[in-house]
Design an enzyme around this catalytic site. Structure first.
Site, PDB file in Angstrom:
ATOM      1  N   MET A  17     -11.503   6.433  -6.557  1.00 12.40           N
ATOM      2  CA  MET A  17     -12.453   7.255  -7.187  1.00 12.40           C
ATOM      3  C   MET A  17     -12.715   7.271  -8.490  1.00 12.40           C
ATOM      4  O   MET A  17     -13.718   6.789  -9.153  1.00 12.40           O
ATOM      5  CB  MET A  17     -12.441   8.575  -6.729  1.00 12.40           C
ATOM      6  CG  MET A  17     -13.882   9.471  -7.645  1.00 12.40           C
ATOM      7  SD  MET A  17     -13.312  10.962  -6.761  1.00 12.40           S
ATOM      8  CE  MET A  17     -15.488  11.383  -7.521  1.00 12.40           C
ATOM      9  N   TYR A  49     -18.571   4.964  -5.882  1.00 16.13           N
ATOM     10  CA  TYR A  49     -17.662   5.112  -7.072  1.00 16.13           C
ATOM     11  C   TYR A  49     -17.744   4.454  -8.213  1.00 16.13           C
ATOM     12  O   TYR A  49     -17.883   3.566  -8.483  1.00 16.13           O
ATOM     13  CB  TYR A  49     -16.167   4.712  -6.700  1.00 16.13           C
ATOM     14  CG  TYR A  49     -15.676   6.455  -5.472  1.00 16.13           C
ATOM     15  CD1 TYR A  49     -16.547   7.419  -5.082  1.00 16.13           C
ATOM     16  CD2 TYR A  49     -14.456   6.038  -4.384  1.00 16.13           C
ATOM     17  CE1 TYR A  49     -16.289   8.128  -3.996  1.00 16.13           C
ATOM     18  CE2 TYR A  49     -14.318   6.534  -3.582  1.00 16.13           C
ATOM     19  CZ  TYR A  49     -14.527   7.864  -3.594  1.00 16.13           C
ATOM     20  OH  TYR A  49     -14.630   8.878  -2.863  1.00 16.13           O
ATOM     21  N   SER A 143     -17.588  11.222   7.233  1.00 10.88           N
ATOM     22  CA  SER A 143     -17.005  12.490   6.333  1.00 10.88           C
ATOM     23  C   SER A 143     -17.674  13.368   5.683  1.00 10.88           C
ATOM     24  O   SER A 143     -18.882  13.032   5.543  1.00 10.88           O
ATOM     25  CB  SER A 143     -16.808  11.916   4.812  1.00 10.88           C
ATOM     26  OG  SER A 143     -15.882  12.301   3.494  1.00 10.88           O
ATOM     27  N   ASN A 144     -17.561  14.658   5.607  1.00 10.66           N
ATOM     28  CA  ASN A 144     -18.344  15.642   6.051  1.00 10.66           C
ATOM     29  C   ASN A 144     -19.194  16.513   6.430  1.00 10.66           C
ATOM     30  O   ASN A 144     -20.613  16.542   6.240  1.00 10.66           O
ATOM     31  CB  ASN A 144     -19.152  15.333   3.919  1.00 10.66           C
ATOM     32  CG  ASN A 144     -18.032  14.827   2.540  1.00 10.66           C
ATOM     33  OD1 ASN A 144     -17.264  15.677   2.304  1.00 10.66           O
ATOM     34  ND2 ASN A 144     -18.355  13.860   2.014  1.00 10.66           N
ATOM     35  N   TYR A 209      -4.720  24.192 -15.759  1.00 13.41           N
ATOM     36  CA  TYR A 209      -5.804  25.207 -16.189  1.00 13.41           C
ATOM     37  C   TYR A 209      -6.014  26.338 -16.029  1.00 13.41           C
ATOM     38  O   TYR A 209      -4.767  27.082 -15.736  1.00 13.41           O
ATOM     39  CB  TYR A 209      -6.818  25.150 -14.942  1.00 13.41           C
ATOM     40  CG  TYR A 209      -7.443  22.887 -15.172  1.00 13.41           C
ATOM     41  CD1 TYR A 209      -8.262  22.554 -16.085  1.00 13.41           C
ATOM     42  CD2 TYR A 209      -7.218  22.291 -14.227  1.00 13.41           C
ATOM     43  CE1 TYR A 209      -8.110  21.461 -16.066  1.00 13.41           C
ATOM     44  CE2 TYR A 209      -7.090  21.382 -13.963  1.00 13.41           C
ATOM     45  CZ  TYR A 209      -7.964  20.018 -15.321  1.00 13.41           C
ATOM     46  OH  TYR A 209      -8.858  19.387 -15.011  1.00 13.41           O
ATOM     47  N   ARG A 222     -11.968  16.028 -13.858  1.00 10.68           N
ATOM     48  CA  ARG A 222     -12.545  16.277 -13.022  1.00 10.68           C
ATOM     49  C   ARG A 222     -13.146  17.888 -12.762  1.00 10.68           C
ATOM     50  O   ARG A 222     -14.742  17.557 -12.765  1.00 10.68           O
ATOM     51  CB  ARG A 222     -11.847  16.352 -11.773  1.00 10.68           C
ATOM     52  CG  ARG A 222     -11.681  16.757 -10.212  1.00 10.68           C
ATOM     53  CD  ARG A 222     -12.847  15.227 -10.024  1.00 10.68           C
ATOM     54  NE  ARG A 222     -11.763  14.380  -9.733  1.00 10.68           N
ATOM     55  CZ  ARG A 222     -11.516  13.912  -8.461  1.00 10.68           C
ATOM     56  NH1 ARG A 222     -11.108  14.537  -7.799  1.00 10.68           N
ATOM     57  NH2 ARG A 222     -10.298  12.609  -8.460  1.00 10.68           N
ATOM     58  N   GLN A 294       0.266  10.093 -13.527  1.00 17.71           N
ATOM     59  CA  GLN A 294      -0.116  10.820 -12.860  1.00 17.71           C
ATOM     60  C   GLN A 294       0.141  10.016 -11.084  1.00 17.71           C
ATOM     61  O   GLN A 294       0.800  11.145 -10.105  1.00 17.71           O
ATOM     62  CB  GLN A 294      -1.270  10.519 -12.812  1.00 17.71           C
ATOM     63  CG  GLN A 294      -1.805  12.607 -11.864  1.00 17.71           C
ATOM     64  CD  GLN A 294      -3.170  12.655 -12.440  1.00 17.71           C
ATOM     65  OE1 GLN A 294      -3.945  11.842 -12.116  1.00 17.71           O
ATOM     66  NE2 GLN A 294      -3.708  13.292 -13.321  1.00 17.71           N
TER      67      GLN A 294
END
EC number: 1.1.1.2
Length: 331
Positions: A17, A49, A143-144, A209, A222, A294
């Protein structure tokens, strides 16, 4: 613990993404190379994306995607947003555009990114079957979609002799577990694999965070400074989520002391060893990233072993704390 150790580990899929957005082409190439060198073989992207840059970058890596001799599997998606739909013409346009960007004759897995409530699902499924017969993709994914929609789609495809979906990609992590109640039994019944996105809750489960951060200036990520930021804040940025993270961090310190794994490591270990994902069913975790460092950290965490029972209990407590405001897995 012995049951956890003997359980087949879910596969790992590279989430692309951020390619073309937070990662340029050289970084994306390095990330892909590092992923493949670890022995993983599947990459997940989408028509939408980075406005197509994700697919374009992947297509320029010289992987010979879609070829009979290519060991890398490539997955993409068609979406009913931003002027697109899941009507036959738009579906064909999106898939054929994706194939051009990816420089491949077919994709291994073609998803319907989310439901198109303005198009009869029969139209979409018939068009998918036609595209499959033309050899433009190997497997169909969803998806979803809500569990009842998955059941309806599988029933329609079976009764009409159309290609059946074999993969469902959904939102799943240690504090977002709505899929466990009804969707997972549905998928097991119809034989679909489950690929989990947002395993780190968009990065919230890294523990980096604080709830108050939303009121201050934030680096692009994000949750801030991008098209999807508000959606992610609405999904995860809630006080109870941060309270749940604090519970897990406390349990990590109590169980491991000075050698406590990071919140990121613990969260990914929960996904691979203590969630309802089953490697034997072909389930997988989609690992996204915004840098090579990452990705390497996440891949290392994914290879670690199960957690201490007290930490698993803390994750369960965190889930119970946020269950009432868990975002829906369907759209």
């Amino acid at each position: 613990m012995s049951r956890q150790l003997s359980r087949a580990r879910p596969a790992t899929v590279l989430g692309a993404m951020e390619m073309g957005r937070r990662m340029d082409a050289p970084t994306s190439a390095a990330v892909t190379r590092a992923f493949l060198e670890r022995g993983h073989t599947e990459i997940d992207t989408a028509f939408v994306y980075s406005e197509g840059q994700s697919e374009t970058i992947l297509g320029g890596l010289g992987l010979r995607l879609g070829g009979s001799d290519c060991r890398v599997k490539i997955d993409t998606k068609a979406i009913p947003l931003f002027g697109n739909s899941l009507k036959p013409d738009s579906l064909r346009f999106q898939l054929e555009t994706s194939l051009k960007r990816l420089q491949c004759p077919r994709v291994d897995l073609f998803y319907l990114h989310m439901p198109d409530h303005s198009t009869p699902v029969e139209e979409t499924l018939r068009a998918c079957h036609q595209l499959h017969q033309e050899g433009k993709f190997v497997e169909l994914g969803l998806s979803n979609y809500a569990a009842w929609e998955v059941a309806e789609i599988c029933t329609l495809c079976k009764s009409n002799g159309w290609i059946l979906p074999t993969v469902y990609q959904g939102m799943y992590n240690a504090i977002t577990r709505q899929v466990e109640t009804e969707l997972f039994p549905c998928l097991r019944h119809f034989g679909l694999r489950f690929y989990a996105f947002n395993p780190l809750a968009g990065g919230l489960l890294t523990g980096k965070y604080k709830y108050e951060d939303k009121n201050g200036k934030q680096p692009v990520g994000r949750f801030f400074g991008n098209t999807w930021a508000e959606m992610y804040r609405n999904r995860y940025w809630k006080e109870h989520h941060f309270e749940g993270i604090a519970l897990v961090e406390k349990a990590l310190q109590a169980a491991y002391g000075a050698s406590a794994p990071s919140m990121t490591s613990a969260t990914l270990r929960w996904m691979y060893h203590h969630s309802q994902l089953q490697g034997a069913h072909g389930d997988a975790v989609i690992l996204g990233m915004s840098s090579l460092e990452q990705l390497e950290q996440n891949l290392a965490a994914a290879e670690e072993g199960p957690l201490e029972p007290a930490v698993v209990d803390a994750f369960n407590q965190a889930w119970h704390l946020v269950t009432h405001e868990c975002p829906n897995y369907f759209r």
